[in-house]
Design a protein around this motif. Structure first.
Motif: not given
Length: 807
Positions: A173-183, A186-194
């Protein structure tokens, strides 16, 4: 109800876990059967932990050293030198002995780099401890693979985190399940926020979200990776452009469970791209302004300059004293130099602006070169310079190409040679370089015994406004554009130019250009005419021919040359449009079906603007469709008259007489007996061929040759179109090919092609069986009469050769 035996045990042994009666065999085997069958290294100790047995696998691990019969303390001493010092093997083995509990997965590193996985299995019978089985498995390879995987994961994690490549993973559905530090960076969000947020809703502006979701759906449905760029909004609202590369993630069953994407910030590249686009647009505007300026300059400078040159010639013819004669000579020389410089600047500007076009037509190369030779003989005057011309004997046919561009190239090179040659020779040489089918590559050489060019200066001479030496400009003058223009004109026609060494000469410019060979001999038997024509001359008339069929082109070119009419050729709509907008013609002969543009559309464009040069020029449409509806559409489009293909010379001559004869004097044709002496085979349509070619067997031979060379290839192409069931393309190709059969006397095959075309016209989705059968009939007829056409062509060749010998 369960059955219970007298001793109190379950009848089916469920309480003991033993198999039911009748399956005791495997359980009655001794334990040594299992021990000997194991692929692991095994060591057995008794109740005192003394080694009582080892299998062969264990001995292989020990490289032949055996711990058999060693006591517990001796076992520890046996293994301690082998094990890595970081492992306290004595302590761990003592724990096993004291606790007497199973232990699985103890990984022990050895000094030799191996890693063993140890399992301790105590054996208890009732309440009594009877011993233990020690299992050893060499897991070194597995451990190394796991370590390598871990290192690679860490390496790629570091790369992704440190490169300008932000990676994240999403579900279906396009919901974020994992992010890396570089993401996150770039986005300005923390992992918890994403995590758990929808990537499209979070980053993509609302007006573009439907497109982003459509991309995700396409990636999952088609199971293909996608690369695209998109504008996003960061946490602080900053707009950024990213280049995204996304792919699907799959589970073990091959089902799509989400996606992974790498996102690169390309905002700076986008900005640069916009700046480049702006610069390109400004450059085009500047180029247009330059063209307009040069056009104005051409008029403003050339007009008075032509007057100066003309008046200087007139002044020279008056009674002048020696002093005045010298003044006029200087005036003529200076004005000619100025005219040459202005012409060179305008020529190079036209080339750079892309305004040069190749205008293909038949021309006589020998006549062109001899004319240039005579011109430069006059130009060298009294200087001791000989101008020679040498052409290979094989160059004895009319060539098809742009003789005007060739003439300009040779003029520039000969002008260069004449300027720097004070004595000796200027030579023009033309030889055949290569011959492929009807294309002939000709090498031209312009050699002179002038001042020559230093080798280190050769790279400069073809550059704009460059001359080999500074003193050359001071001594000889010139703009430095002549050779640059020659090079660009050669390259424009698909050739190459260079400077080469030639014995006996100081400079030799060599270039190649491809031409089409018309196969028509330069010498024509003028006595072999079957008609005497009393008509007004069409010389001076300018005709544009728009046609792409090779047989039709060859036929009409021959007739136009016969009537001494100047013509230019265009084989597609865009080229025809360029000619029509750049110059005025007295007549336009145009096929209704041409590549790149419908002929009716071209006619409408001609009539649309009263300021265009050919708005009132008669337009004659040539078509193989003799239908009233076609004539009606043609008249509505502004076409003046229609000439149905295939047409005879008389029919074309009547068109010329009607539209090129200013006082409309009636054309008088005096019929005389056909004196050619050649008789076509009775198996062909003799009457049609006689009317078509009159007595000109050279024309007939040319078209028979083209038919022989092309018809089978054209039918093969048509066969492929038929297999693909592309009915629109087949209708077009049938229409184009239809007249070719009549031109060799196979008029009944043309009729079959007309029948085939009518099927397509009446039904966009025709009966496939009917079409296949008609096409099969056409191919069968062609195969049947092809040998006859070859035989007729050979007879015509022999006849022409005999006529030439008798002259």
């Amino acid at each position: 109800m369960k059955t219970v035996e007298k001793n109190g045990t379950n009848a089916n042994n469920e309480g003991t876990g033993m198999p039911p009666p009748g399956n005791q065999d495997i359980f009655s085997l001794p334990i040594t059967a299992w021990l000997n069958s194991s692929i692991a290294g095994l060591l057995v100790t008794d109740e005192n932990y003394q080694c009582t047995w080892v299998n062969d696998i264990f001995l292989q691990y020990m490289k032949g050293q055996s711990p058999l019969n060693l006591s517990f303390s001796q076992l520890i001493s046996f293994f301690e030198p082998m094990v890595d010092p970081s492992v306290n093997i004595a302590e761990q083995m003592m724990t096993f002995k004291n606790e007497k509990k199973p232990w699985f997965g103890w990984e022990v590193p050895f000094r030799n780099g191996e890693i063993w996985e140890i399992t301790h299995l105590p054996l208890v019978h009732g309440e009594a401890f009877r011993g233990a089985i020690w299992q050893a498995i060499n897991v070194t390879r597995r451990h190394h693979i796991q370590a390598e995987i871990k290192r690679n994961e860490e390496k790629f994690r570091v790369i992704l985190n440190n490169l300008n490549a932000a990676m994240c993973e999403t579900d279906i559905d396009g919901n974020i399940t994992r992010v890396y530090e570089s993401f996150c960076r770039l986005s300005g969000y923390s992992e918890k926020e994403l995590l758990g947020k929808n990537i499209t809703d979070l980053f993509v502006p609302e007006n573009n979200r439907a497109y982003a979701r459509a991309l995700r759906k396409k990636r999952m449905d088609d199971k293909v990776p996608l690369v695209y760029d998109m504008e996003i909004r960061l946490k602080d609202g900053t707009p950024r452009w990213i280049l995204a590369s996304s792919t699907n993630l799959y589970d073990n069953a091959g089902n799509v469970i989400g996606g992974a994407g790498i996102h690169m910030d390309i905002t700076s590249q986008k900005k640069l791209q916009e700046e480049l686009e702006t610069a390109r647009r400004q450059a085009e505007e500047a180029q247009q302004a330059q063209k307009e300026f040069l056009a104005g300059m051409s008029h403003e400078i050339r007009t008075p300059l032509n007057a100066i040159i003309g008046m200087s010639h007139l002044l020279e013819e008056t009674n002048l004293d020696p002093r005045q004669t010298e003044y006029v000579r200087i005036l003529k020389h200076a004005s000619n130099i100025l005219l040459g410089i202005v012409s060179d600047i305008l020529d190079i500007s036209r080339i750079e602006a892309g305004e040069i076009r190749v205008n293909q037509r038949e021309f006589n190369l020998r006549e062109l070169i001899q004319s240039l030779r005579q011109t430069f003989e006059l130009k060298v005057g009294s200087r001791p310079v000989t101008v020679t011309a040498e052409l290979e004997a094989a160059l004895n046919t009319w060539l098809i190409g742009d003789d005007m561009l060739l003439n300009q190239i040779l003029l520039n090179l000969l002008g260069n040679a004449e300027k720097f040659t004070h004595e000796g020779e200027i030579a023009i040489k033309a030889t055949v370089e290569n011959w492929q089918d009807n294309k002939i590559w000709i090498r031209f050489r312009i050699c002179d015994t002038g001042i020559g060019i230093k080798k280190e200066k050769l790279e400069l001479i073809f550059q704009d406004y460059k001359q080999a030496e500074e003193e050359i400009r001071e001594q000889y003058g010139g703009s430095g554009l002549g050779l640059a223009i020659a090079k660009q004109l050669v390259n424009f026609q698909g050739g190459e130019i260079s400077v080469e060494e030639m014995p006996g000469f100081n400079t030799c410019f060599s270039f190649t250009i491809p031409f089409m060979d018309s196969r028509k001999p330069l010498v024509v038997n003028a006595a072999a005419k079957s008609r005497k024509q009393v008509q007004r001359s069409f010389e001076g008339a300018r005709v544009l021919v728009v046609e792409d069929n090779p047989m039709n082109l060859r036929y009409i070119m021959s007739l136009l040359e016969k009537y001494k009419i100047y013509y230019q050729l265009a084989t597609n709509g865009p080229d025809a449009s360029w000619f029509l907008e750049s110059r005025q013609y007295d007549l336009i002969l145009m096929d209704i079906r041409i590549p790149g543009m419908n002929g009716l559309e071209l006619a409408q464009n001609i009539r649309a603007d009263e300021n265009k040069p050919n708005v009132a020029t008669p337009v004659i449409a040539t078509t193989a469709v003799a239908m009233e509806s076609t004539a009606t559409m043609a008249r509505m489009a502004g076409i003046t008259d229609i000439l149905t293909k295939p047409y005879t010379p008389d029919q074309l001559l009547q068109i010329f007489n009607k539209y090129l004869n200013e006082d409309e004097t009636e054309l008088i044709m005096e019929e005389v007996q056909n004196i050619s002496g050649f008789e076509f085979s009775e198996d062909l349509d003799v009457k049609y061929l006689t009317d078509l070619y009159e007595n000109n067997i050279s024309y007939a031979a040319d078209l028979f040759e083209i038919f022989i060379r092309t018809i089978r290839e054209e039918l093969d192409k048509l066969s492929v179109v038929l297999e693909n069931k592309d009915w629109n393309l087949m209708k077009f190709q049938v229409h184009k090919l239809k007249p070719n059969f009549a031109m060799v006397g196979l008029t009944w095959i043309s009729a079959k092609m007309q029948e085939l075309e009518n099927i397509f016209r009446s039904n966009p989705q025709p009966n496939e069986e009917e079409v296949v059968q008609l096409f099969k009939d056409v191919r069968s007829e062609v195969d049947k009469f092809y040998p006859l056409i070859e035989e007729q062509y050979a007879r015509m060749q022999d006849f022409i050769a005999t006529q030439d010998e008798n002259q």
